[in-house]
Design a protein around this motif. Sequence first.
Motif, PDB file in Angstrom:
ATOM      1  N   UNK A 118       9.193  22.445  28.949  1.00 63.47           N
ATOM      2  CA  UNK A 118      10.142  21.882  29.913  1.00 63.47           C
ATOM      3  C   UNK A 118       9.920  22.493  31.290  1.00 63.47           C
ATOM      4  N   UNK A 119      10.270  21.744  32.324  1.00 62.26           N
ATOM      5  CA  UNK A 119      10.142  22.263  33.691  1.00 62.26           C
ATOM      6  C   UNK A 119      11.144  23.376  33.944  1.00 62.26           C
ATOM      7  N   UNK A 120      12.352  23.217  33.409  1.00 57.79           N
ATOM      8  CA  UNK A 120      13.412  24.204  33.608  1.00 57.79           C
ATOM      9  C   UNK A 120      13.871  24.730  32.260  1.00 57.79           C
ATOM     10  N   UNK A 121      14.056  26.044  32.195  1.00 58.98           N
ATOM     11  CA  UNK A 121      14.500  26.701  30.973  1.00 58.98           C
ATOM     12  C   UNK A 121      15.955  27.132  31.105  1.00 58.98           C
ATOM     13  N   UNK A 122      16.685  27.067  30.005  1.00 52.51           N
ATOM     14  CA  UNK A 122      18.032  27.606  29.968  1.00 52.51           C
ATOM     15  C   UNK A 122      17.922  29.120  29.761  1.00 52.51           C
ATOM     16  N   UNK A 123      19.021  29.822  29.942  1.00 53.70           N
ATOM     17  CA  UNK A 123      19.005  31.271  29.727  1.00 53.70           C
ATOM     18  C   UNK A 123      18.635  31.601  28.269  1.00 53.70           C
ATOM     19  N   UNK A 124      19.188  30.911  27.262  1.00 57.36           N
ATOM     20  CA  UNK A 124      18.753  31.196  25.887  1.00 57.36           C
ATOM     21  C   UNK A 124      17.252  30.960  25.661  1.00 57.36           C
ATOM     22  N   UNK A 125      16.677  29.965  26.324  1.00 59.29           N
ATOM     23  CA  UNK A 125      15.233  29.735  26.204  1.00 59.29           C
ATOM     24  C   UNK A 125      14.450  30.873  26.843  1.00 59.29           C
ATOM     25  N   UNK A 126      14.910  31.357  27.984  1.00 57.00           N
ATOM     26  CA  UNK A 126      14.267  32.498  28.644  1.00 57.00           C
ATOM     27  C   UNK A 126      14.364  33.731  27.753  1.00 57.00           C
ATOM     28  N   UNK A 165      11.011  35.646  26.420  1.00 61.36           N
ATOM     29  CA  UNK A 165      10.734  37.016  26.835  1.00 61.36           C
ATOM     30  C   UNK A 165      11.083  38.043  25.768  1.00 61.36           C
ATOM     31  N   UNK A 166      11.766  37.611  24.709  1.00 63.19           N
ATOM     32  CA  UNK A 166      12.161  38.541  23.661  1.00 63.19           C
ATOM     33  C   UNK A 166      13.214  39.529  24.131  1.00 63.19           C
ATOM     34  N   UNK A 167      14.103  39.067  25.004  1.00 63.49           N
ATOM     35  CA  UNK A 167      15.137  39.925  25.580  1.00 63.49           C
ATOM     36  C   UNK A 167      16.517  39.371  25.269  1.00 63.49           C
ATOM     37  N   UNK A 168      17.511  40.216  25.421  1.00 59.73           N
ATOM     38  CA  UNK A 168      18.888  39.795  25.227  1.00 59.73           C
ATOM     39  C   UNK A 168      19.467  39.150  26.470  1.00 59.73           C
ATOM     40  N   UNK A 169      20.629  38.543  26.295  1.00 59.58           N
ATOM     41  CA  UNK A 169      21.299  37.825  27.378  1.00 59.58           C
ATOM     42  C   UNK A 169      21.605  38.746  28.565  1.00 59.58           C
TER      43      UNK A 169
END
Length: 77
Positions: free
Chosen positions: A19-27, A31-35
């Motif tokens: 996707x062109x734009x990622x949501x925070x959960x996708x990020x 990245x393997x990181x928490x919110x």
Amino acid sequence: MVTSAKGQIASHEVTDVPPLLLTIPQVMRCMGLGRNKVYDLIQKEGLPVLRFGRAVRVSYVELQKWLERRGQNCVIC
């Protein structure tokens, strides 16, 4: 799917396009990181975001560039 003149269904091969734009959960998953860490990177480290009202999105391309500038040699998503 496309229906031919004879009423048969013809399928087209679909490529897997990020996707062109990622949501925070996708990020977070990419990245393997928490919110909280993702939001810290946005606020303190300059992770670029786009805001649409209350919606926060991260450009896939800009995320890749941001990681490269930080010297990270990692593949995302």
